[in-house]
Scaffold this active site. Sequence first.
Site, mmCIF file in Angstrom:
data_model
loop_
_atom_site.group_PDB
_atom_site.id
_atom_site.type_symbol
_atom_site.label_atom_id
_atom_site.label_comp_id
_atom_site.label_asym_id
_atom_site.label_seq_id
_atom_site.Cartn_x
_atom_site.Cartn_y
_atom_site.Cartn_z
ATOM 1 N N ASP A 1 0.854 -1.278 0.080
ATOM 2 C CA ASP A 1 -0.002 0.043 0.101
ATOM 3 C C ASP A 1 0.765 1.294 -0.223
ATOM 4 O O ASP A 1 0.767 2.051 0.948
ATOM 5 C CB ASP A 1 -0.848 -0.069 1.362
ATOM 6 C CG ASP A 1 -1.979 1.273 1.288
ATOM 7 O OD1 ASP A 1 -2.367 1.589 0.351
ATOM 8 O OD2 ASP A 1 -1.969 1.662 2.594
ATOM 9 N N GLU B 1 1.092 -0.813 14.139
ATOM 10 C CA GLU B 1 0.210 -0.136 13.156
ATOM 11 C C GLU B 1 -1.164 0.004 14.012
ATOM 12 O O GLU B 1 -1.592 -0.930 14.327
ATOM 13 C CB GLU B 1 -0.029 -0.684 11.860
ATOM 14 C CG GLU B 1 1.283 -0.577 10.697
ATOM 15 C CD GLU B 1 1.075 -1.069 9.542
ATOM 16 O OE1 GLU B 1 -0.196 -0.882 8.901
ATOM 17 O OE2 GLU B 1 1.955 -1.448 8.866
ATOM 18 N N LYS C 1 -4.025 8.133 6.560
ATOM 19 C CA LYS C 1 -4.075 7.718 8.108
ATOM 20 C C LYS C 1 -2.949 8.535 9.015
ATOM 21 O O LYS C 1 -2.769 8.572 10.011
ATOM 22 C CB LYS C 1 -3.694 6.233 8.181
ATOM 23 C CG LYS C 1 -4.659 5.337 7.724
ATOM 24 C CD LYS C 1 -4.811 4.054 7.965
ATOM 25 C CE LYS C 1 -5.732 3.085 7.597
ATOM 26 N NZ LYS C 1 -5.765 2.861 5.938
ATOM 27 N N TYR D 1 -10.836 -0.943 9.570
ATOM 28 C CA TYR D 1 -11.206 -1.997 8.438
ATOM 29 C C TYR D 1 -12.111 -2.994 9.305
ATOM 30 O O TYR D 1 -13.148 -3.840 8.754
ATOM 31 C CB TYR D 1 -9.852 -2.852 8.205
ATOM 32 C CG TYR D 1 -9.102 -2.101 7.141
ATOM 33 C CD1 TYR D 1 -9.452 -1.585 5.926
ATOM 34 C CD2 TYR D 1 -7.676 -1.841 7.735
ATOM 35 C CE1 TYR D 1 -8.653 -0.700 5.539
ATOM 36 C CE2 TYR D 1 -6.733 -1.078 6.791
ATOM 37 C CZ TYR D 1 -7.380 -0.492 5.734
ATOM 38 O OH TYR D 1 -6.425 0.316 4.922
ATOM 39 N N TYR E 1 -6.505 -2.836 13.022
ATOM 40 C CA TYR E 1 -7.241 -1.800 12.337
ATOM 41 C C TYR E 1 -8.579 -1.989 12.997
ATOM 42 O O TYR E 1 -9.792 -1.668 12.220
ATOM 43 C CB TYR E 1 -7.435 -1.747 10.977
ATOM 44 C CG TYR E 1 -5.894 -1.043 10.435
ATOM 45 C CD1 TYR E 1 -5.595 0.220 10.395
ATOM 46 C CD2 TYR E 1 -4.828 -1.802 10.111
ATOM 47 C CE1 TYR E 1 -4.430 0.788 10.228
ATOM 48 C CE2 TYR E 1 -3.547 -1.282 9.738
ATOM 49 C CZ TYR E 1 -3.420 -0.125 9.977
ATOM 50 O OH TYR E 1 -2.290 0.445 9.511
ATOM 51 N N ASN F 1 6.919 -7.368 6.934
ATOM 52 C CA ASN F 1 5.654 -6.600 7.068
ATOM 53 C C ASN F 1 4.565 -7.402 6.768
ATOM 54 O O ASN F 1 4.381 -7.573 5.308
ATOM 55 C CB ASN F 1 5.507 -5.235 6.517
ATOM 56 C CG ASN F 1 4.404 -4.660 6.906
ATOM 57 O OD1 ASN F 1 4.271 -4.303 8.159
ATOM 58 N ND2 ASN F 1 3.516 -4.285 5.983
ATOM 59 N N GLU F 2 3.713 -7.818 7.373
ATOM 60 C CA GLU F 2 2.238 -8.254 7.345
ATOM 61 C C GLU F 2 2.425 -9.569 6.066
ATOM 62 O O GLU F 2 1.795 -9.504 5.272
ATOM 63 C CB GLU F 2 1.273 -7.275 6.864
ATOM 64 C CG GLU F 2 1.205 -6.426 7.639
ATOM 65 C CD GLU F 2 -0.316 -5.465 7.435
ATOM 66 O OE1 GLU F 2 -0.735 -5.432 6.301
ATOM 67 O OE2 GLU F 2 -0.810 -4.823 8.487
ATOM 68 N N TRP G 1 -0.049 4.469 12.963
ATOM 69 C CA TRP G 1 0.010 4.363 11.465
ATOM 70 C C TRP G 1 -0.749 5.559 10.995
ATOM 71 O O TRP G 1 -1.844 5.370 11.108
ATOM 72 C CB TRP G 1 -0.595 3.004 10.936
ATOM 73 C CG TRP G 1 -0.202 3.048 9.214
ATOM 74 C CD1 TRP G 1 -1.150 2.921 8.120
ATOM 75 C CD2 TRP G 1 1.091 2.692 8.614
ATOM 76 N NE1 TRP G 1 -0.475 2.966 7.122
ATOM 77 C CE2 TRP G 1 0.912 2.504 7.352
ATOM 78 C CE3 TRP G 1 2.428 2.317 9.252
ATOM 79 C CZ2 TRP G 1 1.969 2.306 6.381
ATOM 80 C CZ3 TRP G 1 3.343 2.007 8.395
ATOM 81 C CH2 TRP G 1 3.137 2.172 7.109
#
Length: 614
Positions: free
Chosen positions: A167, A512, A576, A478, A474, A417-418, A557
């Site tokens: 992203d 985040e 954000k 989300y 989130y 990351n993720e 984040w």
Amino acid sequence: MLPYSLLYPQTNTARRAVKLDGMWKFSLDPQTQGEREGWPQGLPTQERIPVPASFQDFFTDKDTREYAGDFWYEIKFFLPREWAGKRLFLRFGSVTHRAVVYCNGVEVARHQGGFLPFCADITAAARLDQENTLVVKANNELTETNIPCGRTITLKNGKKMAKPYFDFFNYAGIHRSVHLLALPQASIQDVSLSFALEERAAQVRYTVDCAPGCTVALSLLDAQGNLAASGEGAEGVLTVKEPRLWGVRDPYLYRLVVTLFQGDQLADQYTLETGIRTVEVRGAQILLNGKPVYLKGFGKHEDSDLFGRGFNPAALKRDFELMKWMGANSFRTSHYPYAEEVYQMADREGFLVIDEVPAVGMFESLMNFFDATTGKQSGFFGKETTPQLLQAHLQAVEEMIARDKNHPCVMAWSLFNEPETTNENAVPYFEQVFARARELDPQQRPRTFALIGNSTPETCKCVQLSDFVCLNRYYGWYNQGGYEISDAEENFRKEMDGWKARGLHRPFVFTEYGGDTLSSEHKLPSVMWSQEYQREALEMLHRVFDSYDFVQGEQVWNFADFQTGEGIMRVNGNKKGVFTRQRQPKDAAFLLKARWESIPHTGWEKSPRAQQGE
Ligand code: BDP
């Protein structure tokens, strides 16, 4: 072992470093005709753009901004004849994502990976006392065999386009300074430091990697330039009596001067700024110099108007002033290692850095930040191409640790990351990456990675490898945003109870959390995207953080709004940010500032009241 030294360029009695930054010739190569047409000798264009910078945000046509493929740069430089007998290098801070370097038409280097430095040895190809031509062929295509991961598609009109699995905008170019280096024949390749603290002294263990047959002398100078310790030999321990330690937001730097002799002749010298400090994880605490530290700060990006991802010293200065104003003490270099100047600044300002390798997009989705909330799984690490990806990943880990290992600010390595962690096939991949980081770091810093929403206490197969756990969450955005936020809080607490029950007994840091907020929007009562909602969501999240004593940090984040690709999930970028892209505060900045100023930079013991979640 890397084929060249990654020591930051320095001019001193033995070394020369000259920046080649400025306006370079520039040309896209959509037909891939560069080599055929002799571009390695020089570009047939008068177009020029600045270096360092991303190329995307200067031009007014969309084809250039969205371009995927090869693109070329050229600059001329003069080599002084006094440099005869030296070893000559070109050092690139970063070229995104891959580069081939030509000096006077001869290929002198190839490098893949867009966020770490590399060198080209030009001793043979360069001409002394003459003008030389440096040409770089760069390429910004995304693949699943390089990091960060993504795809490159071809539109029906024949134009290529990047499809990142991450992203942020796929900015590219010569993003950091280019140096011309003249080094002595016998030189210092590398220096590694680690520290041990005693009652009233510190042991500074060092190794110097240098040309054989030389002798090494070291002096450690305090901030006033007084000798604090000295030593001889390529390996050893310096004892510093009554040391001033490097602390969080209370930095103190020494200078280690390493001198290399051939016989009684000085051959080379290198000066390293360093801070004496230890970092470790004990139980559910992160300890700096033996004292607990609660991380307060940001996930960031290298991202600013016009420069894109290019190094921008004005943004660097402003960002640190804002982070200090906020009462922050740390940040993560999401999602790639930043320019070396960022770590130098963090050393000098006393910020802790979680240094992240560019291993992002290891969850096959164009909207992984969203898809993870739906429970989507991708089995990302079970592909035929995985071994190739692992090689690129390990190379980046090696370059990152070689480059950053001596910075006192670097407190941990974030190795992904993720990523997708719910499939067994992730485990051997993770084990190799974690093992490599441990093997390469002389300070044995904590290793971690940032967990995506579907890596839960029940599903995550890799979390046990982390020395402390980083969660990207989130809830309230989300997951159950808006009026459903009360459910978000309940679900969040349920997840945290699950982590507690999993019994990892180690610190957790939120790397985040937050929600998109338009700086233009105010609404009472709040709605999602308004500044009022950003505050409400943060208040809910902080309430949960404060309920669990193993939560030892929060990095919101994001520090600032940043550019992403276009799409229905993003309003000209990710919003954000606590600050706008122009680095002005949104309302949430004041909320975070008040909270962080009430939490000390070190030594914070969470109150028992908060631990019970009352
Ligand atoms: C996470 C990613 C980050 C995104 C963020 C978001 O780590 O890069 O920008 O979510 O959705 O998935 O804002």
